[in-house]
Design a protein around this motif. Structure first.
Motif, PDB file in Angstrom:
ATOM      1  N   SER A  45     -39.433  73.858 -14.794  1.00  0.00           N
ATOM      2  CA  SER A  45     -38.646  74.802 -13.993  1.00  0.00           C
ATOM      3  C   SER A  45     -37.858  75.726 -14.915  1.00  0.00           C
ATOM      4  O   SER A  45     -37.692  75.433 -16.117  1.00  0.00           O
ATOM      5  N   TRP A  47     -34.782  76.051 -14.872  1.00  0.00           N
ATOM      6  CA  TRP A  47     -33.637  75.249 -15.310  1.00  0.00           C
ATOM      7  C   TRP A  47     -33.979  74.532 -16.612  1.00  0.00           C
ATOM      8  O   TRP A  47     -33.250  74.577 -17.586  1.00  0.00           O
ATOM      9  N   ARG A  48     -35.122  73.876 -16.641  1.00  0.00           N
ATOM     10  CA  ARG A  48     -35.520  73.079 -17.813  1.00  0.00           C
ATOM     11  C   ARG A  48     -35.726  73.971 -19.029  1.00  0.00           C
ATOM     12  O   ARG A  48     -35.325  73.619 -20.151  1.00  0.00           O
ATOM     13  N   PHE A 140     -25.129  64.890  -9.246  1.00  0.00           N
ATOM     14  CA  PHE A 140     -26.139  65.389  -8.305  1.00  0.00           C
ATOM     15  C   PHE A 140     -25.778  65.069  -6.850  1.00  0.00           C
ATOM     16  O   PHE A 140     -26.109  65.819  -5.929  1.00  0.00           O
ATOM     17  N   PRO A 178     -31.757  63.315 -10.061  1.00  0.00           N
ATOM     18  CA  PRO A 178     -31.393  64.441  -9.191  1.00  0.00           C
ATOM     19  C   PRO A 178     -32.041  64.358  -7.803  1.00  0.00           C
ATOM     20  O   PRO A 178     -31.402  64.683  -6.802  1.00  0.00           O
ATOM     21  N   ASN A 236     -34.520  72.082  -5.865  1.00  0.00           N
ATOM     22  CA  ASN A 236     -34.205  73.063  -6.921  1.00  0.00           C
ATOM     23  C   ASN A 236     -34.680  74.446  -6.521  1.00  0.00           C
ATOM     24  O   ASN A 236     -35.501  74.611  -5.608  1.00  0.00           O
ATOM     25  N   ASP A 264     -29.495  74.642  -8.365  1.00  0.00           N
ATOM     26  CA  ASP A 264     -29.692  75.066  -9.759  1.00  0.00           C
ATOM     27  C   ASP A 264     -28.893  76.317 -10.097  1.00  0.00           C
ATOM     28  O   ASP A 264     -28.268  76.392 -11.141  1.00  0.00           O
TER      29      ASP A 264
HETATM   30  C1  GZL Z   1     -30.994  68.749 -12.811  1.00  0.00           C
HETATM   31  C2  GZL Z   1     -32.349  68.761 -13.504  1.00  0.00           C
HETATM   32  C3  GZL Z   1     -33.395  69.177 -12.539  1.00  0.00           C
HETATM   33  C4  GZL Z   1     -33.220  70.603 -12.033  1.00  0.00           C
HETATM   34  C5  GZL Z   1     -34.641  71.046 -11.934  1.00  0.00           C
HETATM   35  O1  GZL Z   1     -30.001  68.489 -13.731  1.00  0.00           O
HETATM   36  O2  GZL Z   1     -32.656  67.464 -13.998  1.00  0.00           O
HETATM   37  O3  GZL Z   1     -34.659  69.132 -13.217  1.00  0.00           O
HETATM   38  O4  GZL Z   1     -32.542  70.695 -10.812  1.00  0.00           O
HETATM   39  C6  GZL Z   1     -35.206  70.463 -13.213  1.00  0.00           C
HETATM   40  O5  GZL Z   1     -34.833  72.430 -11.849  1.00  0.00           O
HETATM   41  O6  GZL Z   1     -36.574  70.486 -13.217  1.00  0.00           O
END
Ligand code: GZL
Length: 330
Positions: A45, A47-48, A140, A178, A236, A264
């Motif tokens: 993602s 985020w990652r 979370f 999460p 997410n 996110d």
């Molecule tokens: C949250 C994280 C999650 C995000 C995703 O801290 O671990 O993993 O919400 C990611 O986008 O893939």
């Protein structure tokens, strides 16, 4: 004349040494630098991707030698990486655990090797908390509750609080902290509203493409059953974006015909909110690199650090998306 065989003899001894004793201890190769072995989940993602960038940049900034392994979202690869870090005799091990369970044995091996372990981003189910030094990351369950509260407010604003509503939940990776905790927090709030029924709850593994395909399938099922879907809760933003594409492909208006809430706070989520396609997102800060490196330096220098470091986060809604967008760092 220099004995031209001398360098060969030294090379032979070094190679023989490695073959007999294994790879040289890292500190023999990276003189003077603290060495951190980091196992990252993958690149599933935005985020990652932002999280990995933050870690790599912060390691350079802190003068820490980073050994970075990408596990392609497979626990077996993370365990293999951690074992390799132990063999390399790194100073500190850190990882973002793809799932909560299954870490006990490898953490025992790290403890027996005298290498401290830091959990980043996600927590694990582990009775013996001496097996890790600290957990740095978000709460979370709090995120799930905040998104649930946002949905309740949205429904009140639209005078739909009492209506019979059908909800789809696009879950993150099965067994991950999460996914488990966001589900828990969200339904602690939404579970009180008996008029909101879950039509389908399935995992999109935090991936946009998975979520698009899953949402198309669910919308077709709902249509065949002459059922309207009113709400999507995505664990997410990337899965929310996938759902938006699916909803639009069915000729429906995301954010209006179907309310969308997610987590996110990635830049694209603010764009979608500004376009009226996403209704709210709960920030989950991926920029954990500096906090991680500070913890690594403290741990490597024998300093005591808190067992849990929670990153502060905010809820964002469509009405502030345009103003917030230029400030977003990921
Ligand atoms: C949250 C994280 C999650 C995000 C995703 O801290 O671990 O993993 O919400 C990611 O986008 O893939």
């Amino acid at each position: 004349m220099r004995n031209s065989n001398k360098p060969n003899a030294i090379s032979f001894l070094v190679i023989a040494g490695i073959l007999i004793w294994g790879p040289l201890p890292v500190d023999a190769r990276i003189k003077g630098k603290i060495v951190l072995g980091f196992s990252q989940i993958g690149a599933e993602s935005a985020w990652r991707v932002a999280n990995s960038k933050s870690i790599k940049e912060a390691a350079v900034e802190a003068g820490i030698h980073l050994v970075f392994e990408d596990a392609q979202q497979k626990q077996a690869n993370q365990i293999k990486a951690i074992k390799s870090f132990i063999l390399q005799k790194v100073d500190v091990i850190a990882f973002s655990p793809v799932t909560q369970d299954g870490w006990h044995d490898v953490l025992i091996q790290a403890k027996n090797a005298g290498i401290p372990v830091i959990l980043l981003d996600r927590a694990i189910e582990e009775k013996d908390d001496s097996l890790y030094t600290t957990i740095i990351g978000s709460d979370f369950r709090f995120e799930g509750r905040k998104i649930g509260e946002c949905l309740v407010d949205l429904l009140k604003k639209e005078n739909r609080s009492g209506a019979a509503l059908n909800l789809v939940e696009l879950q993150g990776t099965i067994g991950s902290a999460p996914a488990i905790q966001r589900n828990l927090g969200f339904f602690e709030i939404i579970g009180k509203y008996k008029n909101i029924k879950t039509f389908r709850s399935e995992s999109g593994d935090f991936k946009e493409t998975n979520a698009k395909q899953l949402m198309e399938k669910i919308l077709q099922e709902a249509s065949a059953q002459k059922t309207n879907i009113d709400i999507v809760f995505a664990h997410n933003d990337n899965m929310a974006l996938g759902a938006i594409s699916a909803i639009e492909s069915m000729g429906l208006k995301p954010g209006k015909d179907i309310l969308l809430v997610s987590v996110d706070g990635i830049r694209e989520a603010f764009v979608a909110m500004d376009q009226g396609k996403l209704n709210c997102t709960m920030e989950c800060n991926p920029l954990l690199g500096p906090q991680l490196m500070k913890a690594v330096l403290d741990v490597a220098n024998g300093k005591k650090i808190p067992k849990r470091v929670v990153t502060p986060e905010n809820l964002y809604q469509a009405d502030t998306a345009k103003a917030e967008l230029p400030k977003r760092k990921y």
